[in-house]
Motif scaffolding. Structure first.
Motif, PDB file in Angstrom:
ATOM      1  N   LEU A   1       0.829  -1.205   0.000  1.00 12.27           N
ATOM      2  CA  LEU A   1       0.000   0.000   0.000  1.00 12.27           C
ATOM      3  C   LEU A   1       0.867   1.260   0.000  1.00 12.27           C
ATOM      4  N   ALA A   2       1.965   1.219   0.760  1.00 10.10           N
ATOM      5  CA  ALA A   2       2.874   2.370   0.779  1.00 10.10           C
ATOM      6  C   ALA A   2       3.513   2.567  -0.591  1.00 10.10           C
ATOM      7  N   ASP A   3       3.886   1.470  -1.254  1.00 13.35           N
ATOM      8  CA  ASP A   3       4.474   1.572  -2.597  1.00 13.35           C
ATOM      9  C   ASP A   3       3.468   2.147  -3.592  1.00 13.35           C
ATOM     10  N   ALA A   4       2.212   1.746  -3.453  1.00 15.17           N
ATOM     11  CA  ALA A   4       1.179   2.259  -4.359  1.00 15.17           C
ATOM     12  C   ALA A   4       0.979   3.754  -4.163  1.00 15.17           C
ATOM     13  N   ARG A   5       1.006   4.205  -2.886  1.00 14.34           N
ATOM     14  CA  ARG A   5       0.871   5.637  -2.625  1.00 14.34           C
ATOM     15  C   ARG A   5       2.053   6.403  -3.202  1.00 14.34           C
ATOM     16  N   SER A   6       3.256   5.839  -3.038  1.00 10.00           N
ATOM     17  CA  SER A   6       4.449   6.492  -3.570  1.00 10.00           C
ATOM     18  C   SER A   6       4.377   6.618  -5.084  1.00 10.00           C
ATOM     19  N   ALA A   7       3.923   5.556  -5.752  1.00 11.93           N
ATOM     20  CA  ALA A   7       3.808   5.593  -7.207  1.00 11.93           C
ATOM     21  C   ALA A   7       2.813   6.656  -7.655  1.00 11.93           C
ATOM     22  N   ARG A   8       1.691   6.755  -6.930  1.00 12.21           N
ATOM     23  CA  ARG A   8       0.671   7.742  -7.300  1.00 12.21           C
ATOM     24  C   ARG A   8       1.220   9.159  -7.134  1.00 12.21           C
ATOM     25  N   GLU A   9       1.950   9.397  -6.033  1.00 12.32           N
ATOM     26  CA  GLU A   9       2.508  10.728  -5.795  1.00 12.32           C
ATOM     27  C   GLU A   9       3.525  11.107  -6.861  1.00 12.32           C
TER      28      GLU A   9
END
Length: 317
Positions: free
Chosen positions: A72-80
């Motif tokens: 989930l943290a990786d997905a947030r980072s990718a979106r940012e």
């Protein structure tokens, strides 16, 4: 596995209750239950135990939880990062630090960062250093400023980078008399107190959960001394206020005394106590532009803290 399923699983595991997790996620409880059920069916194993008191994790759930948080943290980072490539002036940084750093270094970092990057959302977590490293490893934080003593355990993909070393000093009320030494003179004459001198002064002691309390207790124990405690179990703001009112002295990092005219600072010697502040970050996740800007601000603020008792410990690029 879908991100929505992992997000639902993480919320239920963290909160321990389906109804409250559904409220946090703005989902109907049947929808939340279906997502968890679909995830369990895909993995062919139960992840949660339902009981009248709430929800607990199975062995499979315990294994999946840190993985889900990292995903989930990786997905947030990718979106940012994609948002930034699209030219959007926004982002988020989740920064953790102990209370002793939040009232000093972190306050300076955030003040400067907010002026330079007003569009970046900031989320601060105050906790002990060990808890912060665990949160970072779980993907719940982007960066953490922690206090280290010797070799600290981290997870693969996480590094600790020393930033500065600072003395621990004795603070007392500026309006009262200077702390007295065993010889009968005052510390004001030499600007120093020994650990034995300190042990005989009434102290305002931090909560035992504080890294600072652990360090000072260890120093007294190693010297075969027992401190005189006036008040015990206080948090940082309360400790400083109690000292200003003359209730006792306290041992605090040198940075804490800056810009506090109500406090007098006295060096602690024989032995001198120090602590090292380090930056904890994950190396297996590419930093977003917002995180990179925060890193730069931390480094610049540390370099600007040229004052007695504080020294940078490493060069940064």
């Amino acid at each position: 596995m879908k991100l929505e399923q992992l997000r639902s699983f993480e919320a239920v595991a963290r909160i321990g209750h389906f109804t409250r997790a559904a409220e946090e996620l703005y989902l109907a409880q049947p929808s939340l239950s279906r997502q968890i059920g679909a995830l369990e069916a895909e993995l062919d194993t139960p992840l949660l135990r339902r009981n009248p008191a709430g929800v607990t994790l199975t062995a499979a759930g315990e294994t999946l939880l840190p993985i889900a948080r990292r995903m989930l943290a990786d997905a947030r980072s990718a979106r940012e990062q994609l948002d930034e490539l699209a030219g959007l002036r926004r982002g988020r940084v989740r920064l953790g630090a102990p209370p002793t750093l939040c009232v000093s270094l972190v306050a300076e970092v955030l003040a400067a960062f907010r002026i330079a990057h007003p569009g970046i959302d900031l989320h601060i977590t105050e906790a002990g250093s060990r808890v912060l490293v665990e949160a970072l490893n779980a993907g719940e934080l982007d960066l953490a400023l922690v206090v280290i003593r010797g070799a600290e355990a981290t997870a693969p993909g996480t590094e600790l980078q020393p930033l500065l070393s600072e003395e621990l000093v004795v603070v007392s009320a500026a309006s009262g008399p200077a702390p007295r030494r065993r010889s009968g003179g005052t510390a004001g004459a030499s600007g120093e107190l020994s650990l034995r001198d300190l042990a005989e002064l009434p102290q305002v002691a931090f909560s035992r959960s504080y890294d600072l309390r652990v360090a000072t207790d260890a120093a007294f124990s190693a010297a075969g001394l027992a401190p005189t405690i006036a008040v015990e179990g206080a948090e940082m703001d309360a400790v400083l206020r109690f000292v200003e009112r003359g209730i006792g002295v306290a041992v605090v990092p040198a940075m804490v005394v800056s810009d506090r005219p109500g406090l007098r600072s006295t060096r602690l010697v024989r032995p001198q106590l120090t602590r090292t502040v380090a930056l904890a970050r994950r190396t297996d996740v590419a930093p977003s532009a917002a995180m990179t800007a925060m890193l730069q601000q931390v480094f610049e603020t540390v370099d600007a803290l040229a004052m007695p008792g504080i020294a940078a410990t490493a060069r940064r690029s």
